[in-house]
Motif scaffolding. Sequence first.
Motif, PDB file in Angstrom:
ATOM      1  N   ILE A 159       0.856  -1.182   0.000  1.00  0.00           N
ATOM      2  CA  ILE A 159       0.000   0.000   0.000  1.00  0.00           C
ATOM      3  C   ILE A 159       0.898   1.241   0.000  1.00  0.00           C
ATOM      4  N   ILE A 160       0.838   1.996  -1.090  1.00  0.00           N
ATOM      5  CA  ILE A 160       1.635   3.215  -1.238  1.00  0.00           C
ATOM      6  C   ILE A 160       0.840   4.387  -0.686  1.00  0.00           C
ATOM      7  N   VAL A 161       1.423   5.099   0.285  1.00  0.00           N
ATOM      8  CA  VAL A 161       0.789   6.281   0.863  1.00  0.00           C
ATOM      9  C   VAL A 161       1.467   7.518   0.260  1.00  0.00           C
ATOM     10  N   ILE A 162       0.661   8.409  -0.320  1.00  0.00           N
ATOM     11  CA  ILE A 162       1.193   9.564  -1.044  1.00  0.00           C
ATOM     12  C   ILE A 162       1.397  10.757  -0.105  1.00  0.00           C
ATOM     13  N   LYS A 163       2.551  11.400  -0.281  1.00  0.00           N
ATOM     14  CA  LYS A 163       2.846  12.656   0.416  1.00  0.00           C
ATOM     15  C   LYS A 163       3.322  13.658  -0.629  1.00  0.00           C
ATOM     16  N   LEU A 164       2.638  14.795  -0.738  1.00  0.00           N
ATOM     17  CA  LEU A 164       2.986  15.795  -1.746  1.00  0.00           C
ATOM     18  C   LEU A 164       3.960  16.830  -1.180  1.00  0.00           C
ATOM     19  N   LYS A 165       4.957  17.169  -1.989  1.00  0.00           N
ATOM     20  CA  LYS A 165       5.902  18.220  -1.605  1.00  0.00           C
ATOM     21  C   LYS A 165       5.242  19.591  -1.815  1.00  0.00           C
ATOM     22  N   PRO A 166       5.561  20.575  -0.962  1.00  0.00           N
ATOM     23  CA  PRO A 166       5.021  21.930  -1.185  1.00  0.00           C
ATOM     24  C   PRO A 166       5.485  22.478  -2.528  1.00  0.00           C
ATOM     25  N   HIS A 167       4.605  23.237  -3.186  1.00  0.00           N
ATOM     26  CA  HIS A 167       4.931  23.818  -4.486  1.00  0.00           C
ATOM     27  C   HIS A 167       5.263  25.294  -4.322  1.00  0.00           C
ATOM     28  N   ARG A 168       6.194  25.791  -5.130  1.00  0.00           N
ATOM     29  CA  ARG A 168       6.636  27.179  -4.988  1.00  0.00           C
ATOM     30  C   ARG A 168       5.610  28.178  -5.521  1.00  0.00           C
ATOM     31  N   ILE A 169       4.658  27.738  -6.325  1.00  0.00           N
ATOM     32  CA  ILE A 169       3.673  28.659  -6.912  1.00  0.00           C
ATOM     33  C   ILE A 169       2.242  28.294  -6.506  1.00  0.00           C
ATOM     34  N   PHE A 170       1.908  27.022  -6.598  1.00  0.00           N
ATOM     35  CA  PHE A 170       0.516  26.621  -6.432  1.00  0.00           C
ATOM     36  C   PHE A 170       0.228  26.086  -5.027  1.00  0.00           C
ATOM     37  N   GLU A 171      -0.971  26.402  -4.565  1.00  0.00           N
ATOM     38  CA  GLU A 171      -1.509  25.807  -3.348  1.00  0.00           C
ATOM     39  C   GLU A 171      -2.683  24.922  -3.762  1.00  0.00           C
ATOM     40  N   ARG A 172      -2.710  23.699  -3.227  1.00  0.00           N
ATOM     41  CA  ARG A 172      -3.772  22.773  -3.608  1.00  0.00           C
ATOM     42  C   ARG A 172      -4.795  22.627  -2.483  1.00  0.00           C
ATOM     43  N   LEU A 185      -1.837  49.338  -8.218  1.00  0.00           N
ATOM     44  CA  LEU A 185      -3.048  50.019  -7.761  1.00  0.00           C
ATOM     45  C   LEU A 185      -3.867  50.494  -8.962  1.00  0.00           C
ATOM     46  N   THR A 186      -3.185  51.018  -9.969  1.00  0.00           N
ATOM     47  CA  THR A 186      -3.907  51.497 -11.155  1.00  0.00           C
ATOM     48  C   THR A 186      -4.592  50.354 -11.886  1.00  0.00           C
ATOM     49  N   GLU A 187      -3.952  49.178 -11.904  1.00  0.00           N
ATOM     50  CA  GLU A 187      -4.559  48.018 -12.548  1.00  0.00           C
ATOM     51  C   GLU A 187      -5.801  47.560 -11.776  1.00  0.00           C
ATOM     52  N   ALA A 188      -5.735  47.688 -10.457  1.00  0.00           N
ATOM     53  CA  ALA A 188      -6.893  47.326  -9.648  1.00  0.00           C
ATOM     54  C   ALA A 188      -8.061  48.269  -9.925  1.00  0.00           C
ATOM     55  N   ILE A 189      -7.763  49.546 -10.158  1.00  0.00           N
ATOM     56  CA  ILE A 189      -8.830  50.521 -10.408  1.00  0.00           C
ATOM     57  C   ILE A 189      -9.370  50.381 -11.833  1.00  0.00           C
ATOM     58  N   LEU A 190      -8.465  50.264 -12.801  1.00  0.00           N
ATOM     59  CA  LEU A 190      -8.862  50.279 -14.207  1.00  0.00           C
ATOM     60  C   LEU A 190      -9.145  48.887 -14.780  1.00  0.00           C
ATOM     61  N   GLY A 191      -8.642  47.852 -14.120  1.00  0.00           N
ATOM     62  CA  GLY A 191      -8.737  46.507 -14.682  1.00  0.00           C
ATOM     63  C   GLY A 191      -7.566  46.245 -15.611  1.00  0.00           C
ATOM     64  N   THR A 192      -7.256  44.984 -15.835  1.00  0.00           N
ATOM     65  CA  THR A 192      -6.131  44.644 -16.700  1.00  0.00           C
ATOM     66  C   THR A 192      -6.207  43.168 -17.085  1.00  0.00           C
ATOM     67  N   GLY A 193      -5.290  42.744 -17.907  1.00  0.00           N
ATOM     68  CA  GLY A 193      -5.154  41.326 -18.253  1.00  0.00           C
ATOM     69  C   GLY A 193      -3.732  40.888 -17.949  1.00  0.00           C
ATOM     70  N   ILE A 194      -3.567  39.754 -17.294  1.00  0.00           N
ATOM     71  CA  ILE A 194      -2.233  39.275 -16.929  1.00  0.00           C
ATOM     72  C   ILE A 194      -2.080  37.812 -17.335  1.00  0.00           C
ATOM     73  N   GLU A 195      -0.834  37.387 -17.524  1.00  0.00           N
ATOM     74  CA  GLU A 195      -0.549  35.990 -17.825  1.00  0.00           C
ATOM     75  C   GLU A 195      -0.257  35.244 -16.529  1.00  0.00           C
ATOM     76  N   VAL A 196      -0.893  34.102 -16.371  1.00  0.00           N
ATOM     77  CA  VAL A 196      -0.754  33.303 -15.152  1.00  0.00           C
ATOM     78  C   VAL A 196      -0.269  31.908 -15.543  1.00  0.00           C
ATOM     79  N   PRO A 197       0.735  31.358 -14.841  1.00  0.00           N
ATOM     80  CA  PRO A 197       1.212  30.007 -15.170  1.00  0.00           C
ATOM     81  C   PRO A 197       0.183  28.941 -14.795  1.00  0.00           C
ATOM     82  N   THR A 198       0.216  27.825 -15.508  1.00  0.00           N
ATOM     83  CA  THR A 198      -0.640  26.683 -15.197  1.00  0.00           C
ATOM     84  C   THR A 198       0.226  25.515 -14.743  1.00  0.00           C
ATOM     85  N   ILE A 199      -0.407  24.501 -14.181  1.00  0.00           N
ATOM     86  CA  ILE A 199       0.331  23.353 -13.670  1.00  0.00           C
ATOM     87  C   ILE A 199       0.983  22.566 -14.801  1.00  0.00           C
TER      88      ILE A 199
END
Length: 282
Positions: A159-172, A185-199
Amino acid sequence: EVLKGFGFEDLFRRATREKRKTYRRPVKGEDIYYTVELTLEEAFSGTVVSVPLVREVPCDACGGEGYDKSRGERVCPTCGGRGEVVQRSFFITMAQTCPTCGGEGVIREACPRCGGKGVVSVREEVKVRIPPGVDNSSKVLAEGKGHAGRFGGPPGDLIIVIKLKPHRIFERKGNNLYVDVNIKLTEAILGTGIEVPTIEGQKVKVRIPPGVKEGELIRVEGLGMPRLTGGGRGDMFVRVHIDVPKLGFLDKLFGDGKRIKQLLEELDRLLPEPQRIEERKQ
């Protein structure tokens, strides 16, 4: 002796024989637990792990029986081959399993290789496939890769028990992933588009709406972890943090921060007062 006619002695003998029949019933071997650490990427895509084991397997010299078949067997001297010893006390006759032969009625020479245990320890490496989507404390079963059973019983499982290592970017959290991003702050007021990494190691364009609040979550459907059952994937949530500049930074940027401070104070007077205390939804 007086009660023999009532069948008590036969009853005791019959019960003892039943017990003797089940004395060497097949017993399943013990399971082996092994903890494996995985990265979040390995948990996402699935992987194959090699597990080094020391486990018990049936003795090849005696076939798992525990005795030397070449030397045969002899009648137990204590019980005379009956597998039970009888004790009489006044009017009661009691029969119990023979302590010398364990109810077998015969004495066998222990196997010299396994010492009578019927099993020997071996080292081996077992490869186990980990499916996509496993989480902390998930268990992956490798059937029959545990310790050997006794008396013809099946082996236990690995029986293999899984333990995940902490990730530097993602929280699961469950099947969902969370990523923290900083915006101006200006982006929060005006809105914007940003690139976000995926898993998967790619990037996705995420739209930040005007007036976004500190800590607000923006949901990106279908970019979380695979579900172990039922198919599909969880979601990715982008957690927004607003980088508010300090006046000292503005002083360095514009030389004289007084004018900036005056503009901010004027803007503060124009903005509506927020609701200071948020009521929880019932």
